[in-house]
Design a protein around this motif. Structure first.
Motif, PDB file in Angstrom:
ATOM      1  N   PRO A   1      22.225  31.520  45.910  1.00  0.00           N
ATOM      2  CA  PRO A   1      22.594  32.821  46.460  1.00  0.00           C
ATOM      3  C   PRO A   1      21.840  33.941  45.738  1.00  0.00           C
ATOM      4  N   VAL A   2      21.563  35.010  46.443  1.00  0.00           N
ATOM      5  CA  VAL A   2      20.714  36.089  45.942  1.00  0.00           C
ATOM      6  C   VAL A   2      21.197  36.660  44.605  1.00  0.00           C
ATOM      7  N   ASN A   3      22.465  36.999  44.503  1.00  0.00           N
ATOM      8  CA  ASN A   3      22.962  37.603  43.256  1.00  0.00           C
ATOM      9  C   ASN A   3      22.882  36.631  42.085  1.00  0.00           C
ATOM     10  N   ILE A   4      23.219  35.387  42.330  1.00  0.00           N
ATOM     11  CA  ILE A   4      23.164  34.379  41.267  1.00  0.00           C
ATOM     12  C   ILE A   4      21.719  34.198  40.799  1.00  0.00           C
ATOM     13  N   PHE A   5      20.803  34.096  41.744  1.00  0.00           N
ATOM     14  CA  PHE A   5      19.390  33.948  41.396  1.00  0.00           C
ATOM     15  C   PHE A   5      18.882  35.163  40.628  1.00  0.00           C
TER      16      PHE A   5
ATOM     17  N   GLU B   1      28.301  35.140  34.234  1.00  0.00           N
ATOM     18  CA  GLU B   1      26.986  35.378  33.623  1.00  0.00           C
ATOM     19  C   GLU B   1      26.793  34.536  32.363  1.00  0.00           C
ATOM     20  N   ASN B   2      27.799  34.506  31.491  1.00  0.00           N
ATOM     21  CA  ASN B   2      27.650  33.881  30.177  1.00  0.00           C
ATOM     22  C   ASN B   2      27.940  32.382  30.146  1.00  0.00           C
ATOM     23  N   VAL B   3      28.611  31.871  31.157  1.00  0.00           N
ATOM     24  CA  VAL B   3      28.933  30.444  31.174  1.00  0.00           C
ATOM     25  C   VAL B   3      28.188  29.739  32.309  1.00  0.00           C
ATOM     26  N   PHE B   4      28.449  30.155  33.549  1.00  0.00           N
ATOM     27  CA  PHE B   4      27.880  29.447  34.698  1.00  0.00           C
ATOM     28  C   PHE B   4      26.357  29.584  34.740  1.00  0.00           C
TER      29      PHE B   4
ATOM     30  N   ARG C   1      27.458  29.014  45.760  1.00  0.00           N
ATOM     31  CA  ARG C   1      28.014  30.009  46.697  1.00  0.00           C
ATOM     32  C   ARG C   1      29.396  30.457  46.234  1.00  0.00           C
ATOM     33  N   LEU C   2      30.180  29.509  45.741  1.00  0.00           N
ATOM     34  CA  LEU C   2      31.510  29.837  45.221  1.00  0.00           C
ATOM     35  C   LEU C   2      31.396  30.753  44.002  1.00  0.00           C
TER      36      LEU C   2
ATOM     37  N   ASN D   1      31.093  38.370  43.014  1.00  0.00           N
ATOM     38  CA  ASN D   1      31.110  39.589  43.829  1.00  0.00           C
ATOM     39  C   ASN D   1      32.492  40.224  43.896  1.00  0.00           C
ATOM     40  N   LYS D   2      33.535  39.406  43.886  1.00  0.00           N
ATOM     41  CA  LYS D   2      34.902  39.923  43.989  1.00  0.00           C
ATOM     42  C   LYS D   2      35.570  40.099  42.626  1.00  0.00           C
ATOM     43  N   GLY D   3      34.950  39.558  41.580  1.00  0.00           N
ATOM     44  CA  GLY D   3      35.590  39.495  40.277  1.00  0.00           C
ATOM     45  C   GLY D   3      35.639  40.804  39.517  1.00  0.00           C
TER      46      GLY D   3
END
Length: 116
Positions: free
Chosen positions: A103-107, A76-79, A58-59, A65-67
């Motif tokens: 979370p939706v965006n991460i998935f 995207e490239n690390v986490f 979630r973090l 989203n804010k980055g």
């Protein structure tokens, strides 16, 4: 949110890795601070702390989203890229549970990486 704000957000949200986040050269690097978050998440998976894994994801989504573009690329490239290592250290059932609670965006980004 730039890399300094992202690092501060991680340090505030996860006090147990605060010392690692705020020291140089991690604090000035989007990639290194996201790597610390990814390593923490991997450790939580190894320790079967699914609630903490969800918190980390979630973090990561909040930061994504804010980055700014640099922070988004680091997520995207690390986490998200580290999910393959995360998947290997847990059972299939645990990974399915983790995926179902991502979370939706991460998935969505994870699925895009799988099919790229």
């Amino acid at each position: 949110m730039n890399q300094y704000e992202a690092a501060a957000e991680i340090a505030d949200e996860i006090p147990s890795i605060q010392k690692e986040i705020v020291k140089a050269p991690v604090f000035g690097s989007a990639y290194l601070c996201i790597k610390v978050l990814a390593n923490y998440t991997l450790k939580m998976i190894q320790d079967h702390q699914i609630r903490e894994v969800q918190h980390s994801m979630r973090l990561a989504e909040k930061i994504y989203n804010k980055g700014n573009q640099l922070v988004k690329t680091a997520i995207e490239n690390v986490f998200i890229y580290s999910f393959s290592a995360m998947k290997m250290v847990c059972s299939r059932q645990e990974w399915q549970e983790i995926q179902s609670k991502m979370p939706v965006n991460i998935f969505s980004i994870y699925i895009q990486q799988l099919h790229a």
